[in-house]
Design an enzyme around this catalytic site. Structure first.
Site, mmCIF file in Angstrom:
data_model
loop_
_atom_site.group_PDB
_atom_site.id
_atom_site.type_symbol
_atom_site.label_atom_id
_atom_site.label_comp_id
_atom_site.label_asym_id
_atom_site.label_seq_id
_atom_site.Cartn_x
_atom_site.Cartn_y
_atom_site.Cartn_z
ATOM 1 N N CYS A 41 -134.331 -15.060 -33.269
ATOM 2 C CA CYS A 41 -133.329 -15.477 -32.518
ATOM 3 C C CYS A 41 -133.643 -16.206 -31.321
ATOM 4 O O CYS A 41 -133.253 -17.286 -31.012
ATOM 5 C CB CYS A 41 -132.038 -14.551 -32.353
ATOM 6 S SG CYS A 41 -132.706 -13.200 -30.920
ATOM 7 N N HIS A 62 -129.676 -9.999 -28.600
ATOM 8 C CA HIS A 62 -129.688 -11.245 -29.318
ATOM 9 C C HIS A 62 -129.553 -12.606 -28.587
ATOM 10 O O HIS A 62 -128.876 -12.696 -27.354
ATOM 11 C CB HIS A 62 -128.404 -11.257 -30.496
ATOM 12 C CG HIS A 62 -128.529 -12.167 -31.223
ATOM 13 N ND1 HIS A 62 -129.573 -12.687 -31.992
ATOM 14 C CD2 HIS A 62 -127.413 -13.002 -31.681
ATOM 15 C CE1 HIS A 62 -129.182 -13.417 -32.996
ATOM 16 N NE2 HIS A 62 -127.845 -13.671 -32.838
ATOM 17 N N ASN A 68 -124.671 -19.555 -33.171
ATOM 18 C CA ASN A 68 -125.378 -18.387 -33.771
ATOM 19 C C ASN A 68 -126.611 -18.831 -34.633
ATOM 20 O O ASN A 68 -126.529 -20.163 -34.859
ATOM 21 C CB ASN A 68 -124.462 -17.350 -34.294
ATOM 22 C CG ASN A 68 -124.953 -15.985 -34.248
ATOM 23 O OD1 ASN A 68 -126.274 -15.812 -33.957
ATOM 24 N ND2 ASN A 68 -124.174 -15.077 -34.744
#
Length: 461
Positions: free
Chosen positions: A131, A286, A302
């Site tokens: 991520c 994250h 995202n």
């Protein structure tokens, strides 16, 4: 006793019916998410049992709140350990400036009430804790688009392979976005230039979902990041809170933010997420990109693919200060343009227009900047090309922006993403003749100038 037995029979029938409905839902869901299991029937049954547990979680989430809707996302057949592989921040508290304010403070009255930065399409990191690389790339792509009007699809794989090469870190085990941005820009060991950083385009180094050797230190790909040198900043303002995040978004551009992804977030589909499962100031795990805001929410990109949330985006509520730690650990990008950038030589090789130098013809910059062409040619020989920008709106008025070439648009599933679409002039791509793709047309008249003609359409599911 007869009534008890009858009641048990009725309950069994209802339970069997519900189970059958869930099996059909599971079957349809597998088609939507292209799920094909190896390992035979045993693995299929194990995945269905996990899907059944997710159904209970989804029902629970929707029963305790009504601000957002939980549903069967790509995570519906995954265990908690498997879902955790879709995050990947190794948080380093020592990297935060301890003297920055973290308490709420008044908003800057000079900031606009809302701000959106155009971004590229959401991508999927898959079961690799990368991520941090996707957030870094997402913010760099957004800044490149903001500063130069060009969307460039940069390579996450390069950051995954190379950012932590010197210290032997497996990038799928996690990392930090600011380190990745520094690798691509201010501390690039590959470009070795004071004018620009280094990143190839994704098509030159596609994402593979696992960490590999950084061969680019010896044999780099063609550089797609020659227009600027990005610098990462932990926080350019003295507040690590919502006011500071809004000010960064209002004045800088898209911002990398570290959040806590709770057990509930993977099931997000629509609505305004209000931090179910986050608690108060949780430890981040994250990395995502804050791409804009309005009064009531943050607009967040995202890295779980376009089938998750609003085409890969989520609306984070601003009803609570620092929801899921979104404001307390952000990374802004200082974008230093390459003042020596040459439009006809420094564009990516795939976007350059070849000119016949042997014919001693004049080379000029296209009206749609980004490539060069020979102005003495007419018609199809005036090789200036274009990409388009599609803004799509769903039933709730939420928007999704896509930049792509004509060929890519022809494959785009408008019906999945929204009800109405509109195209504007965006970036640039090579194109030779008049062509139709779906609902829009690229027109190149005799003078060689390219225009983009599109009729707003109603997209039907």
């Amino acid at each position: 006793m007869r009534f008890i037995v009858l009641g048990l029979v009725c309950f069994s029938v209802l339970a069997a019916s519900a189970d059958q409905d869930l099996r059909q839902t599971f079957k349809d869901w597998k088609v939507t998410f292209d799920k094909i299991y190896g390992g035979g029937l045993r693995n299929e049954l194990a995945r269905f049992r996990q899907f059944k547990k997710s159904a209970q979680t989804i029902e629970y989430i929707n029963s305790i709140q009504s601000d957002w809707v939980a549903g069967f996302t790509l995570f519906a057949d995954m265990t908690d350990e498997e879902k955790a592989a879709f995050t990947g921040i190794n948080k380093n508290d020592t990297a935060l400036e301890s003297n920055l304010e973290i308490d709420p403070s008044p908003l800057d009255p000079t900031n606009p009430e809302k701000q959106y930065w155009d971004m590229g399409p959401a991508k999927n990191q898959w079961a690799c804790g990368s991520c941090w690389a996707f957030a870094a790339i997402g913010a760099i792509e957004g800044m490149h688009l903001k500063e130069h009007g060009e969307f460039r699809d940069f390579s996450e794989q390069t950051l995954l392979d190379c950012t932590f090469e010197d210290i032997g870190r497996d990038g799928c085990n996690g990392g930090w976005s600011d380190t990745a941005i520094s690798f691509a820009g201010s501390e690039s060991p590959i470009s070795k230039s004071n004018d620009y950083g280094y990143l190839p385009l994704r098509k030159d180094n596609p994402y593979k979902g696992n960490d590999r050797e950084c061969t680019e230190l010896k044999t780099p790909h063609s550089n797609g990041l020659r227009r600027a040198k990005p610098y990462a900043h932990l926080a350019r303002y003295r507040t690590r809170n919502d006011a500071g995040l809004q000010h960064a978004l209002a004045t800088e551009g898209p911002v990398v933010v570290y959040i806590y992804s709770s057990w509930a977030l993977p099931f997000y589909t629509t609505g305004t997420y209000r931090g179910t499962g986050c608690g108060t100031n949780p430890t981040t795990n994250h990395a995502v990109v804050a791409a804009g805001y309005e009064k009531d929410y943050w607009y967040v990109k995202n890295s779980w693919g376009s089938l998750w949330g609003y085409s890969g985006y989520v609306y984070f509520s601003r009803g609570w200060e620092n929801l899921c730690s979104i404001s307390s650990s952000r990374k802004t990008i200082e974008w230093r343009p390459n003042e020596n950038w040459e439009i006809c030589t420094d564009t990516h090789p795939s976007e350059r227009t070849p000119c016949d130098s042997s014919a001693n013809l004049n080379q000029e910059v296209c009206q749609a900047r980004g490539c060069c062409y020979d102005s003495n040619y007419a018609g199809t020989a005036a090789q200036c090309f274009i990409k388009g920008k599609v803004t799509i709106y769903d039933d709730e008025g939420k928007r999704r922006v896509l930049y792509a070439s004509a060929e890519e648009f022809s494959q785009f599933e408008f019906s999945y993403y929204g009800k109405a679409a509109q195209v504007e002039i965006g970036s640039w791509k090579l194109f030779v003749e008049d062509d139709y793709y779906g609902d829009y047309k690229i027109i190149k008249p005799e003078d060689g100038k390219v225009t983009f003609d599109f009729q707003s359409v109603q997209i039907l599911n």
